[in-house]
Structures are given as structure tokens and as C-alpha cells.
Scaffold this motif. Structure first.
Motif, PDB file in Angstrom:
ATOM      1  N   VAL A  91       0.763  -1.298  -0.006  1.00  0.00           N
ATOM      2  CA  VAL A  91      -0.004  -0.119  -0.176  1.00  0.00           C
ATOM      3  C   VAL A  91       0.798   1.272   0.008  1.00  0.00           C
ATOM      4  N   ALA A  92       2.046   1.242   0.866  1.00  0.00           N
ATOM      5  CA  ALA A  92       2.682   2.367   0.794  1.00  0.00           C
ATOM      6  C   ALA A  92       3.490   2.719  -0.528  1.00  0.00           C
ATOM      7  N   LEU A  93       3.889   1.463  -1.140  1.00  0.00           N
ATOM      8  CA  LEU A  93       4.713   1.688  -2.313  1.00  0.00           C
ATOM      9  C   LEU A  93       3.584   2.236  -3.446  1.00  0.00           C
ATOM     10  N   MET A  94       2.596   1.816  -3.317  1.00  0.00           N
ATOM     11  CA  MET A  94       1.274   2.010  -4.310  1.00  0.00           C
ATOM     12  C   MET A  94       0.873   3.432  -4.129  1.00  0.00           C
ATOM     13  N   ALA A  95       1.007   4.117  -2.979  1.00  0.00           N
ATOM     14  CA  ALA A  95       0.811   5.570  -2.637  1.00  0.00           C
ATOM     15  C   ALA A  95       1.635   6.349  -3.349  1.00  0.00           C
ATOM     16  N   GLY A  96       3.017   5.806  -3.139  1.00  0.00           N
ATOM     17  CA  GLY A  96       4.132   6.653  -3.543  1.00  0.00           C
ATOM     18  C   GLY A  96       4.084   6.617  -4.902  1.00  0.00           C
ATOM     19  N   TRP A  97       3.933   5.658  -5.539  1.00  0.00           N
ATOM     20  CA  TRP A  97       3.782   5.481  -7.224  1.00  0.00           C
ATOM     21  C   TRP A  97       2.510   6.425  -7.811  1.00  0.00           C
ATOM     22  N   SER A 152      11.771  11.898  -4.989  1.00  0.00           N
ATOM     23  CA  SER A 152      11.401  12.343  -3.795  1.00  0.00           C
ATOM     24  C   SER A 152      10.053  12.276  -3.261  1.00  0.00           C
ATOM     25  N   ARG A 153       9.070  12.756  -4.237  1.00  0.00           N
ATOM     26  CA  ARG A 153       7.675  12.729  -3.846  1.00  0.00           C
ATOM     27  C   ARG A 153       7.335  11.060  -3.571  1.00  0.00           C
ATOM     28  N   PHE A 154       7.892  10.132  -4.211  1.00  0.00           N
ATOM     29  CA  PHE A 154       7.646   8.720  -4.002  1.00  0.00           C
ATOM     30  C   PHE A 154       7.819   8.471  -2.603  1.00  0.00           C
ATOM     31  N   ILE A 155       9.166   8.608  -2.331  1.00  0.00           N
ATOM     32  CA  ILE A 155       9.778   8.403  -0.939  1.00  0.00           C
ATOM     33  C   ILE A 155       8.718   9.115   0.097  1.00  0.00           C
ATOM     34  N   ASP A 156       8.603  10.167  -0.094  1.00  0.00           N
ATOM     35  CA  ASP A 156       7.801  11.027   0.967  1.00  0.00           C
ATOM     36  C   ASP A 156       6.541  10.418   1.101  1.00  0.00           C
ATOM     37  N   GLU A 157       5.652  10.168   0.108  1.00  0.00           N
ATOM     38  CA  GLU A 157       4.312   9.665   0.091  1.00  0.00           C
ATOM     39  C   GLU A 157       4.406   8.227   0.634  1.00  0.00           C
ATOM     40  N   ALA A 158       5.361   7.486   0.100  1.00  0.00           N
ATOM     41  CA  ALA A 158       5.359   6.293   0.757  1.00  0.00           C
ATOM     42  C   ALA A 158       5.620   6.237   2.443  1.00  0.00           C
ATOM     43  N   LYS A 159       6.381   6.947   2.689  1.00  0.00           N
ATOM     44  CA  LYS A 159       6.713   7.123   4.308  1.00  0.00           C
ATOM     45  C   LYS A 159       5.811   7.490   5.016  1.00  0.00           C
ATOM     46  N   ALA A 160       5.043   8.423   4.356  1.00  0.00           N
ATOM     47  CA  ALA A 160       4.076   9.185   5.145  1.00  0.00           C
ATOM     48  C   ALA A 160       2.812   8.072   5.144  1.00  0.00           C
ATOM     49  N   THR A 161       2.503   7.185   4.195  1.00  0.00           N
ATOM     50  CA  THR A 161       1.636   6.156   4.240  1.00  0.00           C
ATOM     51  C   THR A 161       1.736   5.195   5.193  1.00  0.00           C
ATOM     52  N   PHE A 162       3.084   4.674   4.984  1.00  0.00           N
ATOM     53  CA  PHE A 162       3.407   3.440   5.922  1.00  0.00           C
ATOM     54  C   PHE A 162       3.366   3.809   7.217  1.00  0.00           C
ATOM     55  N   SER A 163       3.600   4.917   7.771  1.00  0.00           N
ATOM     56  CA  SER A 163       3.574   5.480   9.137  1.00  0.00           C
ATOM     57  C   SER A 163       2.044   5.513   9.471  1.00  0.00           C
TER      58      SER A 163
END
Length: 318
Positions: free
Chosen positions: A47-53, A186-197
Motif C-alpha cells: 500500500v505504501a509503495l502504491m501510494a508513493g507511485w 522524492s515525492r515517491f519516498i515522501d508519500e510512501a513513508k507518510a502512508t506507511f506511518s
């Protein structure tokens, strides 16, 4: 966001401590929560990776531009996709959160939230094999209609107040990390981290609440559903199925046995609908994203939809 993060984790730890001490000291509850959280870790990562994508690709912009000009098409599209795609509640909420940050209409989000967890192609076939094709098709139609009605209601409210009024500031503030000046990685990493958290902290809280409910009610509590009048079996099934959610694939054999013991098909339908749409997994994730008024609307639509689906099933199949 740090304050909210701390409050959720402190609340989870407090519930774990309470559940480990009452009704008698035991580490079983805490162990079960940790085990379930690790089992769901691959899904959380997906889910986190999908959100980052979604945040780093141009898909969200294209979808938003299309749906903004055709809100009713957006509702129908989201309800239909939600009813036929294998996206569970825990996965749908953060994915929709990422799209909301990109400007996807709230009406489409509400339609997807309430239709997506109910069924998918695999669940449709398994439900037909265990409970019959009429029941399986009825469940699919109920999911689709619930999504469409929810989207229509939300669209009416969106015409009254802007979308930003319904979403929590914390959810929208994450857009700042995804500014147009940022690179796609950068957007991918930020969104993936925020979603994972977000998913981990709220899922841990939901799993702890569910474990405490299970510990005090127990699986045998379901037998009460077979002892009440059919008119009351449906609301009772909603009351039990919502908080004490059993994963859909595991619930089907249980409901088959209860139907053999006298449970009405409508109560079985209400149990599955409420458990999928307003379970602790989904509800707590939605709560983290939207304001209390919209959360109350989400719960109301889910409960009323499950009740109507249950009573209509009994009317048709009894």
C-alpha cells in the motif's frame, strides 16, 4: 503530525497494557496483535509503495482532470471499480488518501471506500460456492448500490461546502512534501513513508481494539444470532459484524454453519456487509483522514446499507 502519532501509539500501548492485565494477567493479547501486524506487513508495504507511485506519477493528475469535470461519472466509476476490484479496507483508505491529496473528488472517495471492501472476483466465486450464486450476486449488487448512494450523498454535501472542509488538515498537509518543485523520486519516498506511518499506527490501534473485543465476546458469541427473531437478527448481525470483523474468506464457512443452525440469509448478508465496510480496520483509517462529520456520515451509510441489504435479502430469499 508528531503529536497525533504519539497520541495514537500511547493509546495503543495503554490498551495493550489493559488487555494484558484484565480479566487476568496474560501476554496472549499483546502477542496476537504483534503477530497479526507482522502478517499484514507485506500488505502495508504494498500500500505504501502504491501510494508513493500515485504521488510521483501523472496518473492522479489525469484522473483528477477527468473526474473534476464529470463528478457523477466519477461516482459511478469509483463505485463500479470498488465493487469489482480486490482492494480491502486497509488498502483502499491510504490509496484514496494519496488521491485526495492530488485533488480527487471526495464523492468518488466515499463511493470507493464503501464498495471496495465488500467483494471482489475471488470473493464472488468463493461466496457462490459456499452460500450460493443468488447470495453472491446479491452481495455484489449491494456493494455497488452502497457505493453509488454514498457517492451521491457526498456529492450533495460537496456542493454545499468545499472538499477541504471535510478532510483533516493533517492529511492534506502532506501535500507540502510533494510540491511541484520536488523530483519524482522524492515525492515517491515522501508519500510512501507518510502512508506507511499512517497505516502502521492506526492498524496497530485497530488490531488492539479488535483483540480486546474478541477476548470479551469470543467466537461463541455468534451463536446468539441464531436465537433471535429474523427481524432482529439483521440489526444484531450488524452490531456484531462491525466491530468484531472476521476476514471475509474466513467468515463464509462460519456463516454457512450458522445458516444451517437457523441464521437467516439476511443476517449473514448484514454481517458480511457491516464487517467489510465499517470494521475497525477501515473505520479507524477513515477517521485518521476525514473530519468527524464525514466520519459519522461514513458510519451511518455503512450501517444503513448493511441493514437494508440484510432485510432485502431476507425478503427475497426467505
Amino acid at each position: 503530525m508528531n503529536t497525533r502519532f504519539s497520541l495514537v501509539w500511547w493509546a495503543t500501548l495503554a490498551l495493550l497494557a489493559l488487555g494484558s492485565l484484565l480479566p487476568e494477567p496474560s501476554i496472549e493479547l499483546a502477542r496476537s496483535v504483534i503477530v497479526e501486524l507482522f502478517k499484514l506487513l507485506p500488505l502495508i508495504l504494498f500500500v505504501a509503495l502504491m501510494a508513493g507511485w500515485l504521488a510521483s506519477s501523472q496518473l492522479a493528475d489525469r484522473v483528477r482532470n477527468t473526474l473534476d469535470s464529470r463528478p457523477w461519472h466519477a461516482i459511478v466509476f469509483a463505485g463500479l471499480i470498488g465493487a469489482i476490484t480486490p482492494v480491502c479496507g486497509i488498502a483502499s483508505v491510504p490509496l484514496v488518501a494519496a488521491l485526495l491529496r492530488q485533488g480527487i473528488p471526495m464523492a468518488a472517495a466515499m463511493a470507493f471506500w464503501l464498495s471496495s471492501p465488500v467483494t471482489d472476483p475471488g470473493m464472488l466465486i468463493l461466496t457462490a460456492g459456499i452460500l450460493g450464486w443468488p447470495f453472491a450476486i446479491g452481495k455484489l449488487l449491494a456493494a455497488l448500490l452502497l457505493g453509488l448512494v454514498a457517492g451521491a450523498v457526498m456529492q450533495g454535501l460537496s456542493c454545499w461546502k468545499p472538499q477541504t472542509h471535510w478532510v483533516r488538515e493533517g492529511a492534506l498537509l502532506q501535500v507540502s512534501t510533494n510540491s511541484c518543485d520536488s523530483s519524482a523520486p522524492s515525492r515517491f519516498i515522501d508519500e510512501a513513508k507518510a502512508t506507511f506511518s499512517m497505516v502502521v499506527r492506526w492498524l496497530a490501534f485497530a488490531l488492539t481494539l479488535e483483540a480486546m473485543v474478541r477476548a470479551h465476546l469470543g467466537e461463541t458469541g455468534f451463536s446468539i444470532l441464531t436465537t433471535v427473531d429474523s427481524a432482529w437478527a439483521v440489526p444484531l448481525a450488524v452490531a456484531v459484524g462491525g466491530p468484531l470483523y472476521i476476514e471475509g474468506y474466513a467468515a463464509l464457512p462460519l456463516l454457512r454453519g450458522l445458516i444451517d443452525m437457523g441464521l437467516t440469509p439476511g443476517a449473514a448478508m448484514a454481517f458480511l456487509m457491516s464487517g467489510a465496510t465499517i470494521s475497525l480496520y477501515s473505520a479507524i483509517a477513515v477517521w485518521s483522514l476525514v473530519r468527524p462529520a464525514i466520519f459519522g456520515l461514513y458510519l451511518t451509510l455503512g450501517i444503513v446499507g448493511a441493514l437494508i441489504a440484510g432485510w432485502m435479502t431476507d425478503l427475497v430469499m426467505l
